[in-house]
Scaffold this motif. Sequence first.
Motif, short mmCIF file in Angstrom:
data_model
loop_
_atom_site.label_atom_id
_atom_site.label_comp_id
_atom_site.label_asym_id
_atom_site.label_seq_id
_atom_site.Cartn_x
_atom_site.Cartn_y
_atom_site.Cartn_z
N MET A 1 -0.18 2.00 -1.89
CA MET A 1 0.62 3.20 -1.58
C MET A 1 1.98 2.85 -0.99
SD MET A 1 -0.43 6.20 -2.31
CE MET A 1 0.68 7.08 -1.20
N ARG A 2 2.10 1.70 -0.32
CA ARG A 2 3.38 1.27 0.25
C ARG A 2 4.03 2.39 1.05
NH1 ARG A 2 4.71 -3.44 -2.49
NH2 ARG A 2 6.94 -3.34 -2.10
N LYS A 3 3.31 2.91 2.04
CA LYS A 3 3.81 4.07 2.78
C LYS A 3 3.45 3.97 4.25
CE LYS A 3 3.58 9.13 2.50
NZ LYS A 3 3.13 10.25 1.68
N VAL A 4 4.42 4.33 5.12
CA VAL A 4 4.12 4.49 6.55
C VAL A 4 4.19 5.98 6.87
CG1 VAL A 4 4.87 4.05 8.92
CG2 VAL A 4 5.05 2.22 7.21
N ILE A 5 3.10 6.49 7.43
CA ILE A 5 3.08 7.88 7.89
C ILE A 5 3.09 7.83 9.41
CG2 ILE A 5 1.93 10.11 7.70
CD1 ILE A 5 0.39 9.06 5.36
N VAL A 6 4.13 8.39 10.02
CA VAL A 6 4.20 8.43 11.48
C VAL A 6 3.54 9.74 11.90
CG1 VAL A 6 5.68 8.09 13.47
CG2 VAL A 6 6.45 7.30 11.23
N VAL A 7 2.38 9.62 12.57
CA VAL A 7 1.52 10.77 12.82
C VAL A 7 1.54 11.16 14.30
CG1 VAL A 7 -0.81 11.70 12.58
CG2 VAL A 7 0.00 9.99 10.95
N MET B 1 5.35 -4.38 12.23
CA MET B 1 4.03 -4.63 11.64
C MET B 1 3.62 -3.50 10.71
SD MET B 1 2.11 -6.10 15.01
CE MET B 1 0.49 -6.47 14.35
N ALA B 2 3.94 -2.27 11.11
CA ALA B 2 3.59 -1.12 10.27
C ALA B 2 4.32 -1.18 8.93
CB ALA B 2 3.94 0.18 11.01
N LEU B 3 5.62 -1.47 8.98
CA LEU B 3 6.41 -1.53 7.75
C LEU B 3 5.94 -2.69 6.86
CD1 LEU B 3 9.89 -0.85 9.41
CD2 LEU B 3 8.79 0.64 7.71
N GLU B 4 5.69 -3.84 7.48
CA GLU B 4 5.27 -5.01 6.70
C GLU B 4 3.88 -4.79 6.08
OE1 GLU B 4 5.71 -8.19 9.52
OE2 GLU B 4 7.91 -8.03 9.44
N THR B 5 3.00 -4.19 6.84
CA THR B 5 1.65 -3.93 6.32
C THR B 5 1.71 -2.95 5.15
OG1 THR B 5 0.78 -4.29 8.55
CG2 THR B 5 -0.68 -3.22 6.98
N ALA B 6 2.58 -1.94 5.26
CA ALA B 6 2.71 -0.97 4.16
C ALA B 6 3.22 -1.65 2.90
CB ALA B 6 3.64 0.16 4.58
N LEU B 7 4.11 -2.62 3.07
CA LEU B 7 4.69 -3.31 1.90
C LEU B 7 3.66 -4.15 1.15
CD1 LEU B 7 8.24 -4.32 3.20
CD2 LEU B 7 7.67 -2.63 1.43
N THR B 8 2.53 -4.44 1.78
CA THR B 8 1.46 -5.16 1.06
C THR B 8 0.64 -4.21 0.18
OG1 THR B 8 -0.24 -4.89 2.77
CG2 THR B 8 1.25 -6.78 3.01
N GLY B 9 1.04 -2.91 0.18
CA GLY B 9 0.36 -1.97 -0.73
C GLY B 9 -0.58 -1.02 -0.03
N LYS B 10 -0.47 -0.93 1.29
CA LYS B 10 -1.41 -0.08 2.04
C LYS B 10 -0.76 1.20 2.55
CE LYS B 10 -4.37 -3.89 3.39
NZ LYS B 10 -4.62 -4.93 4.38
N MET B 11 -1.59 2.21 2.79
CA MET B 11 -1.12 3.42 3.45
C MET B 11 -1.38 3.26 4.94
SD MET B 11 -2.07 7.43 3.12
CE MET B 11 -1.74 7.64 1.38
#
Lengths: 243, 243
Positions: free
Chosen positions: A1-7, A64-74
Amino acid sequence: MRKVIVVGIGPGNYENMTIRADAALRHCDVIIGYHVYVELVKERYPGKEYITTPMTKEVDRCRMALETALTGKMVAMVCSGDSGIYGMASLIYELRGEAREPEVEVIPGLTSACSGASLLGAPLTHDFAVISLSDRLTPWDKIEKRLLSAAAADLSIVLYNPASHGRPDHLRNACKILLRKLPKNRICGICRNIGRAGEMAAVLTLEELENANVDMFCTVFIGNAQTSVIDGKMITPRGYRNV
Amino acid sequence: MRKVIVVGIGPGNYENMTIRADAALRHCDVIIGYHVYVELVKERYPGKEYITTPMTKEVDRCRMALETALTGKMVAMVCSGDSGIYGMASLIYELRGEAREPEVEVIPGLTSACSGASLLGAPLTHDFAVISLSDRLTPWDKIEKRLLSAAAADLSIVLYNPASHGRPDHLRNACKILLRKLPKNRICGICRNIGRAGEMAAVLTLEELENANVDMFCTVFIGNAQTSVIDGKMITPRGYRNV
């Protein structure tokens, strides 16, 4: 998903979360945040990858949030209260800069100005200012000027971060400043642990507030000139005319 | 049940309501409110008794809510945004006075400072003031003083009720006042129809804002001295030091 959702998860209990925040936490792969907030949601959203960082490590946490999202995670970055107001949304955008990836979505949540007010009665019916007493990122003279300006303009005031281990006297100092402009009997309120175990709300005067015990789990409300106590509740009317 | 629940329904869409507001509307007997807000929720919560009153009849509306609750019903008074901030919670408490019946509960909701900010980016990361431009219940000179005080203290500002049929020029007048203290290129934002059909958000300068078209469905944001545009978003940083 390559997405960061700030909740923005609101004050902490499930009932005060939005439908949208709940859905985001159910559908994400990773929940990241300050460890206290991750603990608040972990039980209800099991089976995720959880990443926690200490309180003052916001830049590391957002990287860390941005880098983790770039690995393909939501990735859901949880913030207590709102995701914007003293939250992580700005830092996520700043660190991403002009890069188009990962996608960023900001989900608003109940900030303690709203959730705390509902416990006290209706202290914020009319114009108000929200001011943090933390001088970690803001010079104290700027905070002082904001307190004086808000009081002089008869704004109700909500104080975030009224105290911490490192600065136990900030609320007392703020009250001393406000007492230059406001009367001792100005109606005030304190909320603690909103939506969590040990929730409390108390109505008191500005003079009493000066000597009140507060900690980092408190939010403080200063009424405007029209604020009164009705049946034990802190009530600010809608304006200056009876219509 | 003999109870009035003042429910902040957020900007208008189901996803931005809290779990608690949704439950209250499902369990109540009567939904009462300004007709536009009752229309927003009617379809999702069918089979209730619905009572609507025009916009300026807030006192009548709250009296009807209290009286209807006293007949033994659970009455949900719906407010757009938050139930407290420019909402009906205070009037319900004022009209009930020291009477212990009916029971009153206030359920907070997402105010447009939060929901609008999430559309624009992160304009309210730091201290801010919320000011209504409606002079129906507040003298204009008081509004003017608040605008100047907030600008002088470098607070971000959220303007509610920037215009209506009766006062189309309030935003222009407010911008003229703010331009006495703030530069023409100060970053600003407008949101319209947040969470509803026709939702939009635009980032512009204070000079452009002066001539912008707004109506009663708009919320306006004025940045602080640190606010910038990053990848089209309106971003206010967390403070004045890079940590």
